[in-house]
Motif scaffolding. Structure first.
Motif, PDB file in Angstrom:
ATOM      1  N   ALA A  32     -16.815  10.418  13.499  1.00 29.40           N
ATOM      2  CA  ALA A  32     -16.652   9.643  12.274  1.00 29.40           C
ATOM      3  C   ALA A  32     -15.493   8.659  12.442  1.00 29.40           C
ATOM      4  O   ALA A  32     -14.492   8.982  13.060  1.00 29.40           O
ATOM      5  N   GLN A  33     -15.692   7.481  11.902  1.00 24.82           N
ATOM      6  CA  GLN A  33     -14.646   6.467  11.959  1.00 24.82           C
ATOM      7  C   GLN A  33     -13.490   6.922  11.078  1.00 24.82           C
ATOM      8  O   GLN A  33     -13.692   7.280   9.924  1.00 24.82           O
ATOM      9  N   PRO A  34     -12.265   6.968  11.590  1.00 22.24           N
ATOM     10  CA  PRO A  34     -11.154   7.424  10.762  1.00 22.24           C
ATOM     11  C   PRO A  34     -10.894   6.449   9.623  1.00 22.24           C
ATOM     12  O   PRO A  34     -10.998   5.239   9.798  1.00 22.24           O
ATOM     13  N   ALA A  35     -10.589   6.980   8.460  1.00 22.16           N
ATOM     14  CA  ALA A  35     -10.299   6.158   7.293  1.00 22.16           C
ATOM     15  C   ALA A  35      -8.792   5.896   7.262  1.00 22.16           C
ATOM     16  O   ALA A  35      -8.055   6.514   6.501  1.00 22.16           O
ATOM     17  N   GLY A  39      -1.926   2.446   9.543  1.00 25.45           N
ATOM     18  CA  GLY A  39      -1.202   3.708   9.551  1.00 25.45           C
ATOM     19  C   GLY A  39      -1.279   4.507   8.265  1.00 25.45           C
ATOM     20  O   GLY A  39      -0.722   5.598   8.178  1.00 25.45           O
ATOM     21  N   VAL A  40      -1.959   4.008   7.245  1.00 22.01           N
ATOM     22  CA  VAL A  40      -2.086   4.711   5.970  1.00 22.01           C
ATOM     23  C   VAL A  40      -3.398   5.492   5.983  1.00 22.01           C
ATOM     24  O   VAL A  40      -4.475   4.910   6.115  1.00 22.01           O
ATOM     25  N   ASP A  41      -3.300   6.814   5.827  1.00 22.45           N
ATOM     26  CA  ASP A  41      -4.469   7.697   5.795  1.00 22.45           C
ATOM     27  C   ASP A  41      -5.121   7.580   4.425  1.00 22.45           C
ATOM     28  O   ASP A  41      -4.572   8.026   3.417  1.00 22.45           O
ATOM     29  N   LEU A  42      -6.309   6.979   4.380  1.00 21.45           N
ATOM     30  CA  LEU A  42      -6.988   6.727   3.117  1.00 21.45           C
ATOM     31  C   LEU A  42      -7.643   7.972   2.523  1.00 21.45           C
ATOM     32  O   LEU A  42      -8.178   7.915   1.420  1.00 21.45           O
ATOM     33  N   THR A  43      -7.586   9.094   3.245  1.00 19.57           N
ATOM     34  CA  THR A  43      -8.129  10.338   2.691  1.00 19.57           C
ATOM     35  C   THR A  43      -7.068  11.084   1.880  1.00 19.57           C
ATOM     36  O   THR A  43      -7.377  12.070   1.228  1.00 19.57           O
ATOM     37  N   GLN A  44      -5.821  10.620   1.935  1.00 19.48           N
ATOM     38  CA  GLN A  44      -4.725  11.212   1.163  1.00 19.48           C
ATOM     39  C   GLN A  44      -4.537  10.413  -0.130  1.00 19.48           C
ATOM     40  O   GLN A  44      -5.012   9.292  -0.239  1.00 19.48           O
ATOM     41  N   PRO A  45      -3.847  10.977  -1.136  1.00 17.74           N
ATOM     42  CA  PRO A  45      -3.639  10.237  -2.391  1.00 17.74           C
ATOM     43  C   PRO A  45      -2.969   8.883  -2.155  1.00 17.74           C
ATOM     44  O   PRO A  45      -2.016   8.768  -1.380  1.00 17.74           O
ATOM     45  N   LEU A  46      -3.500   7.873  -2.844  1.00 20.81           N
ATOM     46  CA  LEU A  46      -3.003   6.505  -2.722  1.00 20.81           C
ATOM     47  C   LEU A  46      -2.600   5.978  -4.090  1.00 20.81           C
ATOM     48  O   LEU A  46      -3.191   6.339  -5.105  1.00 20.81           O
ATOM     49  N   GLY A  80     -15.221   7.576  -1.842  1.00 20.22           N
ATOM     50  CA  GLY A  80     -14.570   7.230  -0.581  1.00 20.22           C
ATOM     51  C   GLY A  80     -14.748   5.763  -0.260  1.00 20.22           C
ATOM     52  O   GLY A  80     -15.584   5.072  -0.834  1.00 20.22           O
ATOM     53  N   PRO A  81     -13.949   5.266   0.680  1.00 18.22           N
ATOM     54  CA  PRO A  81     -14.008   3.848   1.016  1.00 18.22           C
ATOM     55  C   PRO A  81     -15.093   3.523   2.028  1.00 18.22           C
ATOM     56  O   PRO A  81     -15.501   4.355   2.815  1.00 18.22           O
ATOM     57  N   VAL A  82     -15.507   2.280   1.999  1.00 14.07           N
ATOM     58  CA  VAL A  82     -16.343   1.710   3.046  1.00 14.07           C
ATOM     59  C   VAL A  82     -15.402   0.853   3.883  1.00 14.07           C
ATOM     60  O   VAL A  82     -14.716  -0.031   3.357  1.00 14.07           O
ATOM     61  N   MET A  83     -15.340   1.137   5.170  1.00  8.54           N
ATOM     62  CA  MET A  83     -14.425   0.437   6.072  1.00  8.54           C
ATOM     63  C   MET A  83     -15.152  -0.732   6.739  1.00  8.54           C
ATOM     64  O   MET A  83     -16.230  -0.550   7.289  1.00  8.54           O
ATOM     65  N   THR A  84     -14.535  -1.909   6.667  1.00 10.64           N
ATOM     66  CA  THR A  84     -15.048  -3.099   7.332  1.00 10.64           C
ATOM     67  C   THR A  84     -13.868  -3.788   8.003  1.00 10.64           C
ATOM     68  O   THR A  84     -13.122  -4.510   7.352  1.00 10.64           O
ATOM     69  N   GLY A  85     -13.684  -3.502   9.279  1.00  8.97           N
ATOM     70  CA  GLY A  85     -12.548  -4.070  10.004  1.00  8.97           C
ATOM     71  C   GLY A  85     -11.237  -3.589   9.415  1.00  8.97           C
ATOM     72  O   GLY A  85     -10.968  -2.398   9.367  1.00  8.97           O
ATOM     73  N   THR A  86     -10.432  -4.527   8.905  1.00  4.47           N
ATOM     74  CA  THR A  86      -9.123  -4.180   8.341  1.00  4.47           C
ATOM     75  C   THR A  86      -9.144  -4.149   6.810  1.00  4.47           C
ATOM     76  O   THR A  86      -8.117  -4.332   6.159  1.00  4.47           O
ATOM     77  N   VAL A  87     -10.329  -3.888   6.250  1.00  4.82           N
ATOM     78  CA  VAL A  87     -10.477  -3.810   4.789  1.00  4.82           C
ATOM     79  C   VAL A  87     -11.204  -2.516   4.439  1.00  4.82           C
ATOM     80  O   VAL A  87     -12.191  -2.143   5.075  1.00  4.82           O
ATOM     81  N   LEU A 104      -8.551  -2.797  -0.290  1.00  5.60           N
ATOM     82  CA  LEU A 104      -7.240  -2.736   0.342  1.00  5.60           C
ATOM     83  C   LEU A 104      -7.327  -3.405   1.701  1.00  5.60           C
ATOM     84  O   LEU A 104      -8.236  -3.117   2.477  1.00  5.60           O
ATOM     85  N   MET A 105      -6.376  -4.301   1.959  1.00  7.24           N
ATOM     86  CA  MET A 105      -6.339  -5.039   3.210  1.00  7.24           C
ATOM     87  C   MET A 105      -5.093  -4.673   3.994  1.00  7.24           C
ATOM     88  O   MET A 105      -4.020  -4.501   3.402  1.00  7.24           O
ATOM     89  N   ALA A 106      -5.209  -4.602   5.296  1.00  7.32           N
ATOM     90  CA  ALA A 106      -4.091  -4.219   6.164  1.00  7.32           C
ATOM     91  C   ALA A 106      -3.166  -5.405   6.386  1.00  7.32           C
ATOM     92  O   ALA A 106      -3.042  -5.932   7.486  1.00  7.32           O
ATOM     93  N   THR A 107      -2.511  -5.842   5.306  1.00  8.31           N
ATOM     94  CA  THR A 107      -1.487  -6.883   5.385  1.00  8.31           C
ATOM     95  C   THR A 107      -0.339  -6.467   4.477  1.00  8.31           C
ATOM     96  O   THR A 107      -0.568  -5.911   3.405  1.00  8.31           O
ATOM     97  N   GLU A 108       0.904  -6.725   4.925  1.00  4.55           N
ATOM     98  CA  GLU A 108       2.067  -6.362   4.114  1.00  4.55           C
ATOM     99  C   GLU A 108       2.030  -7.073   2.778  1.00  4.55           C
ATOM    100  O   GLU A 108       1.483  -8.165   2.656  1.00  4.55           O
ATOM    101  N   CYS A 109       2.684  -6.446   1.798  1.00  3.43           N
ATOM    102  CA  CYS A 109       2.617  -6.945   0.434  1.00  3.43           C
ATOM    103  C   CYS A 109       3.933  -6.662  -0.277  1.00  3.43           C
ATOM    104  O   CYS A 109       4.523  -5.598  -0.103  1.00  3.43           O
TER     105      CYS A 109
END
Length: 151
Positions: A32-35, A39-46, A80-87, A104-109
């Motif tokens: 399975a593709q890791p969520a 570095g943020v584990d999307l299976t943990q509370p966000l 759960g999320p659908v992962m598409t690249g860095t989103v 959620l996008m993998a860019t600082e904010c």
């Protein structure tokens, strides 16, 4: 009738004694593709949050929980999320019947109000409204306070 039974018994005996063809093992499913985003584990509370207006979405367990200043709290099931690249994108319908999409996008904010830097940029669509904000693991948000990197 005995003559007809004897050949049938002989064939059954041979079939029982013969070795069958070995069966090939079923192909293994791909892992399975890791969520995980930046570095943020999307299976943990966000915690997803924004300012002007102040709002937040908590993603935890089986629930997506939207709330804001002068806004009614709304909940939706977390499939759960659908992962598409860095989103990563969650889509649901709230108990009140509103469409809810969290990206959620993998860019600082930066939330623009504090000195915190979050690892993820967020966009939340609820009903006809689109909100911009930041996101991180809930535990990291609670630990950092009002300044620093939220990791």
């Amino acid at each position: 009738m005995r003559a007809a039974v004897l050949p049938c018994l002989l064939l059954l005996s041979l079939a029982a004694c013969s070795e069958g063809q070995p069966t090939a093992p079923a192909p293994a499913e791909p892992p399975a593709q890791p969520a995980v985003l930046d570095g943020v584990d999307l299976t943990q509370p966000l915690r997803v949050l924004g300012t002007e207006p102040f709002w937040s979405v908590d993603i935890a367990g089986q629930t997506l929980r939207y709330s804001g200043v002068d806004r009614p709290e709304q909940t939706a099931p977390n499939a759960g999320p659908v992962m598409t690249g860095t989103v990563a994108t969650w889509t649901a319908r709230t108990a009140q019947g509103h469409a809810l999409e969290i990206s959620l996008m993998a860019t600082e904010c930066s939330d623009g109000m504090s000195d915190r830097v979050f690892p993820l940029t967020a966009r939340v669509k609820i009903g006809d409204e689109t909100l911009q904000g930041c996101a991180a693991a809930t535990e990291a948000v609670m630990r950092v306070g009002e300044s620093g990197a939220v990791r």
